[in-house]
Design an enzyme around this catalytic site. Structure first.
Site, short mmCIF file in Angstrom:
data_model
loop_
_atom_site.label_atom_id
_atom_site.label_comp_id
_atom_site.label_asym_id
_atom_site.label_seq_id
_atom_site.Cartn_x
_atom_site.Cartn_y
_atom_site.Cartn_z
N ARG A 1 0.82 -1.22 0.00
CA ARG A 1 0.00 0.00 0.00
C ARG A 1 0.85 1.27 0.00
O ARG A 1 0.44 2.30 0.53
CB ARG A 1 -0.98 0.02 1.18
CG ARG A 1 -2.03 -1.09 1.13
CD ARG A 1 -2.89 -0.92 -0.12
NE ARG A 1 -4.01 -1.84 -0.11
CZ ARG A 1 -5.24 -1.50 0.27
NH1 ARG A 1 -5.51 -0.28 0.63
NH2 ARG A 1 -6.20 -2.38 0.24
N ARG B 1 -5.67 12.36 -6.36
CA ARG B 1 -6.97 11.76 -6.05
C ARG B 1 -8.06 12.83 -6.01
O ARG B 1 -9.17 12.60 -6.48
CB ARG B 1 -6.82 11.04 -4.70
CG ARG B 1 -8.03 10.40 -4.12
CD ARG B 1 -8.32 9.06 -4.78
NE ARG B 1 -9.28 8.33 -3.98
CZ ARG B 1 -10.57 8.62 -3.93
NH1 ARG B 1 -11.04 9.61 -4.63
NH2 ARG B 1 -11.38 7.92 -3.16
N TYR C 1 -15.10 -11.90 -1.59
CA TYR C 1 -15.78 -10.64 -1.96
C TYR C 1 -16.95 -10.90 -2.92
O TYR C 1 -17.97 -10.22 -2.85
CB TYR C 1 -14.79 -9.66 -2.61
CG TYR C 1 -13.95 -8.92 -1.61
CD1 TYR C 1 -14.49 -7.92 -0.81
CD2 TYR C 1 -12.59 -9.20 -1.44
CE1 TYR C 1 -13.72 -7.23 0.12
CE2 TYR C 1 -11.82 -8.53 -0.51
CZ TYR C 1 -12.39 -7.54 0.26
OH TYR C 1 -11.64 -6.87 1.18
N ARG D 1 -2.73 6.43 0.19
CA ARG D 1 -3.15 7.61 0.95
C ARG D 1 -2.15 8.21 1.91
O ARG D 1 -2.38 9.30 2.40
CB ARG D 1 -4.44 7.28 1.68
CG ARG D 1 -5.58 7.13 0.72
CD ARG D 1 -6.87 6.90 1.43
NE ARG D 1 -6.86 5.63 2.14
CZ ARG D 1 -7.95 5.02 2.56
NH1 ARG D 1 -9.12 5.56 2.35
NH2 ARG D 1 -7.88 3.88 3.19
N ASP E 1 -6.40 -2.47 -8.06
CA ASP E 1 -7.01 -3.12 -6.90
C ASP E 1 -7.25 -4.58 -7.23
O ASP E 1 -7.37 -4.94 -8.40
CB ASP E 1 -8.33 -2.44 -6.52
CG ASP E 1 -8.66 -2.73 -5.06
OD1 ASP E 1 -8.22 -1.98 -4.19
OD2 ASP E 1 -9.33 -3.75 -4.80
O1 CP3 Z 1 0.03 -1.54 -2.71
C1 CP3 Z 1 -0.24 -0.55 -3.41
O2 CP3 Z 1 0.08 0.59 -3.10
C2 CP3 Z 1 -0.90 -0.78 -4.76
C3 CP3 Z 1 -2.29 -0.56 -4.83
C4 CP3 Z 1 -3.28 -1.47 -4.10
C5 CP3 Z 1 -4.56 -1.00 -3.72
N1 CP3 Z 1 -5.28 -2.07 -3.25
C6 CP3 Z 1 -5.04 0.39 -3.85
C7 CP3 Z 1 -6.15 0.86 -3.02
C8 CP3 Z 1 -3.21 -2.84 -3.77
C9 CP3 Z 1 -2.07 -3.82 -3.90
C10 CP3 Z 1 -4.50 -3.20 -3.24
C11 CP3 Z 1 -4.84 -4.57 -2.82
C12 CP3 Z 1 -6.10 -4.82 -2.11
N2 CP3 Z 1 -7.33 -4.23 -2.30
C13 CP3 Z 1 -6.24 -5.84 -1.12
C14 CP3 Z 1 -5.17 -6.79 -0.69
C15 CP3 Z 1 -4.19 -6.18 0.25
C16 CP3 Z 1 -4.72 -5.98 1.64
O3 CP3 Z 1 -4.74 -4.82 2.08
O4 CP3 Z 1 -5.03 -6.97 2.31
C17 CP3 Z 1 -7.58 -5.78 -0.67
C18 CP3 Z 1 -8.21 -6.67 0.38
C19 CP3 Z 1 -8.27 -4.78 -1.44
C20 CP3 Z 1 -9.69 -4.38 -1.37
C21 CP3 Z 1 -9.87 -2.96 -0.98
N3 CP3 Z 1 -9.50 -1.88 -1.75
C22 CP3 Z 1 -10.44 -2.47 0.22
C23 CP3 Z 1 -10.96 -3.34 1.35
C24 CP3 Z 1 -10.41 -1.07 0.16
C25 CP3 Z 1 -10.99 -0.07 1.14
C26 CP3 Z 1 -10.19 0.05 2.35
C27 CP3 Z 1 -8.81 0.67 2.11
O5 CP3 Z 1 -7.85 -0.06 2.30
O6 CP3 Z 1 -8.74 1.83 1.77
C28 CP3 Z 1 -9.78 -0.71 -1.06
C29 CP3 Z 1 -9.51 0.67 -1.53
C30 CP3 Z 1 -8.14 1.02 -1.99
N4 CP3 Z 1 -7.33 0.21 -2.75
C31 CP3 Z 1 -7.47 2.25 -1.75
C32 CP3 Z 1 -6.22 2.15 -2.38
C33 CP3 Z 1 -5.16 3.21 -2.47
C34 CP3 Z 1 -8.05 3.45 -1.02
C35 CP3 Z 1 -8.96 4.19 -1.94
C36 CP3 Z 1 -8.90 5.68 -1.85
O7 CP3 Z 1 -7.86 6.30 -2.18
O8 CP3 Z 1 -9.92 6.24 -1.49
#
Ligand code: CP3
Length: 341
Positions: free
Chosen positions: A26, A39, A152, A30, A76
């Site tokens: 991640r 964003r 999911y 953010r 994602d």
């Molecule tokens: O690692 C990175 O920086 C690359 C980008 C990346 C995102 N999601 C961007 C994202 C990666 C590798 C993911 C993987 C992801 N997405 C997982 C597996 C990793 C983990 O954390 O266990 C999962 C379960 C998801 C599903 C997901 N996406 C959720 C549950 C959420 C909401 C909660 C949260 O973490 O913010 C997201 C949103 C998301 N994916 C954001 C980002 C940057 C936040 C969105 C925003 O900017 O508003």
């Protein structure tokens, strides 16, 4: 193109490295004010993911700002269910939401096996990011592991227990296997497309591994991860199964280069269970980064020594939390880059 910094790839393959490489799960997100700026200009998260120019920009930000040894493509794991026919929305401050979910075997026959073309926007983002990185560091591609994607698709949103998805395993095991196979086939197509577009390394995220029993994990998760590792072996692959302490021995037998550890997994015990033929990735508690600089440095060096000088890719044990200060994340990265055994 030859890479100027290939430390992560060498560490993954078990080759000698001058220092431990580091990236952060991640990292493209953010915690960076630079990300929030991009964003804020956009309609939403999905628009960012689906516009290669923006995805490229935020993928490279952590390389510039944090100095990490790899970029990960901004996307994602939920793009796969969408490509199979279940669109998602990312709801501000809540997380993902699917208007359609899988309830019956008939629903499974309605959804398709995705091809890499169905995810052309990610493929284009990888091509563009590779070009813009210009060989500075490797680019990591990724996908969700089949069980987490399945969870999911059944549940339709996040959940503490994923009990609806688990109920499906107990009540409709044959249909569950059918869906897991469709997800697996889609994921293989997708990851092969990522490699063709230039991804230097791949990671599978099994974020909800920890809600399954060891027996269920073998039957409904590891079996499909194993198919993916066998089918996609052109570049190093890391398998990260969060909270899956019980699966470590099994993961040691996968046809992959690296295993990701979360912070609840003891490092020496994990090495013993997984064996010496895999690189280990991880595993600092992300909450350490709420601490002061001195504590961050001390604990990070302790972690490096516990893993040892070879076959380690430094990372957190899960993704950065949104309210972690960028300078604290940078302190973790700098400590690793400055340390020599
Ligand atoms: O690692 C990175 O920086 C690359 C980008 C990346 C995102 N999601 C961007 C994202 C990666 C590798 C993911 C993987 C992801 N997405 C997982 C597996 C990793 C983990 O954390 O266990 C999962 C379960 C998801 C599903 C997901 N996406 C959720 C549950 C959420 C909401 C909660 C949260 O973490 O913010 C997201 C949103 C998301 N994916 C954001 C980002 C940057 C936040 C969105 C925003 O900017 O508003």
């Amino acid at each position: 193109m030859t890479l100027k910094n290939d430390l992560i790839l060498r560490a993954a393959r078990g080759e000698k490295v001058e220092r431990t490489p580091v990236w952060l799960m991640r990292q493209a997100g953010r915690v960076l004010p630079e990300y929030r700026e991009v964003r804020a200009k956009m309609g939403g998260f999905k628009e960012l993911v689906e516009t290669p120019e923006f995805a490229c920009e935020v993928s490279i930000q952590p390389v510039d700002v944090l100095g990490v040894d790899a970029a990960i493509i901004f996307s994602d794991i939920l793009v796969i269910p969408e490509a199979m026919g279940l669109p998602y929305q990312m709801i501000e401050a809540k997380g993902p939401w699917f208007e359609k979910t899988i309830k019956t075997a008939a629903d499974i026959s309605q959804i398709k096996t995705a091809s890499a073309d169905d995810l052309h926007y990610v493929i284009d983002a990888i091509k563009l990011t590779k070009k813009e990185l210009n060989g500075r560091v490797p680019l990591i591609g990724f996908a969700g592991a089949p069980w987490t994607i399945f969870a999911y698709m059944i549940e339709g949103s996040g959940s503490k227990t994923f009990s609806r998805a688990k109920k499906f395993l107990y009540t409709q095991p044959d249909a569950a296997h059918q869906l897991l196979q469709k997800i697996t086939d889609s994921t293989i197509n997708y990851l092969k497309g990522q490699i063709a577009a230039g991804a230097d390394m791949l990671q599978l995220f099994d974020s909800w591994a920890g809600v399954l029993s060891p027996e269920q994990y073998n039957e409904f998760a590891l079996k499909y991860i194993s198919q993916i590792c066998d089918a996609v072996s052109e570049v190093p692959m890391t398998v990260f199964a969060k909270d899956a302490q019980f699966a470590r021995r099994g993961m040691g037998k996968l046809n992959c280069s690296a295993i990701g550890l979360d912070w609840t997994m003891d490092i020496a015990e994990s090495r013993e269970m997984i064996g010496s033929s895999k690189t280990l990735q991880g595993n600092m508690d992300p909450c350490l980064l709420y601490s002061d600089y001195g504590t961050i440095k001390k604990e990070t060096i302790k972690m490096l020594k516990a893993f040892g000088p070879q076959r380690h890719i430094a990372n957190l044990g899960h993704g950065l939390y949104p309210d972690i200060e960028k300078d604290k994340a940078k302190c973790f990265v700098d400590t690793i880059k400055e340390f020599r055994f």
